[in-house]
Design a protein around this motif. Structure first.
Motif: not given
Length: 115
Positions: A56-61, A92-97, A101-107
């Protein structure tokens, strides 16, 4: 007509490099011994499964616990709300959005190009 006596399946499984066969839908059809060793999985744990079900890939999208349409909607909404932001501000807005919550498990990597 020339017929090959080569056992391609045996060659595939004996290859020293890790190799997996995926169908066009990204579902595992087979994997050689080195791939199984490096992935830490058995053939039974791979065959018939989608690549992202196995890794699995937990990314931004894309996230393992939701449909990709939800992530694309978040991305579209953020881009729509900030149409004139410069590239740094938009990043910055994309990353914060988009970071859960709790952060990513992947880079996380993000490239913003303003055309």
């Amino acid at each position: 007509m020339w017929e090959s006596a080569t056992d391609y399946e045996a060659v595939f499984h004996a290859l020293p490099s890790a190799v997996a066969l995926l169908n066009p839908q990204m579902v595992y059809a087979d994997a050689n011994e080195e791939y199984l060793r490096l992935s830490g999985r058995t053939r039974a744990q791979l065959i018939g499964l989608h690549l992202f079900d196995v890794f699995p890939d937990d990314g931004l999208v894309e996230r393992r616990d939701e449909d990709i349409d939800a992530g694309l909607a978040r991305l579209t909404d953020c881009l729509t709300r900030h149409p004139t932001a410069d590239a740094d501000s938009l990043a910055d807005r994309l990353l914060s959005t988009l970071i859960p919550l709790g952060g990513n498990t992947d880079d996380t990597a993000l490239v913003v190009i303003r055309l």
